[in-house]
Write an enzyme that holds these catalytic residues in place. Structure first.
Site, PDB file in Angstrom:
ATOM      1  N   ASP A  53       0.813  -1.218   0.000  1.00  0.00           N
ATOM      2  CA  ASP A  53       0.000   0.000   0.000  1.00  0.00           C
ATOM      3  C   ASP A  53       0.850   1.274   0.000  1.00  0.00           C
ATOM      4  OD1 ASP A  53       0.973  -0.138   2.561  1.00  0.00           O
ATOM      5  OD2 ASP A  53      -0.969  -0.265   3.541  1.00  0.00           O
ATOM      6  N   GLU A  54       1.998   1.188  -0.640  1.00  0.00           N
ATOM      7  CA  GLU A  54       2.891   2.342  -0.713  1.00  0.00           C
ATOM      8  C   GLU A  54       3.567   2.332  -2.077  1.00  0.00           C
ATOM      9  OE1 GLU A  54       6.813   3.981   1.702  1.00  0.00           O
ATOM     10  OE2 GLU A  54       5.789   2.178   2.365  1.00  0.00           O
TER      11      GLU A  54
END
Length: 92
Positions: A53-54
């Site tokens: 999620d980055e």
């Protein structure tokens, strides 16, 4: 101090009321992360994923092309402004 703030309620970061636990679905989370990465690569083929999620993107080329083409929407969509699509390439 942290516990005292938690007792004070939502304005201090801890909601009052019922807490609901949801089972994680790691396979689904991973699949959605791959979809997001594919979209990010439309804008920056050299996108770097730091984790599921980055992501790190350099939007400089995309924004310069968008400015040259008179604005508009997503990567590879010809500037229609209607949500992505395109050929999945860098837009060059």
């Amino acid at each position: 101090i942290g516990q005292a703030l938690c007792r004070r309620g939502p304005e201090f970061g801890m909601p009052r009321g019922e807490l609901v636990f949801v089972r994680p679905d790691f396979a689904k989370y991973t699949a959605v992360a791959e979809v997001a990465r594919a979209i990010f690569r439309e804008y920056d083929p050299k996108m770097t994923a730091g984790s599921l999620d980055e992501a790190y993107l350099d939007l400089t080329d995309h924004l310069h092309k968008r400015a040259r083409d008179g604005g508009g929407g997503g990567a590879g969509d010809g500037g229609s402004g209607e949500g992505g699509g395109g050929d999945g390439g860098s837009g060059e």
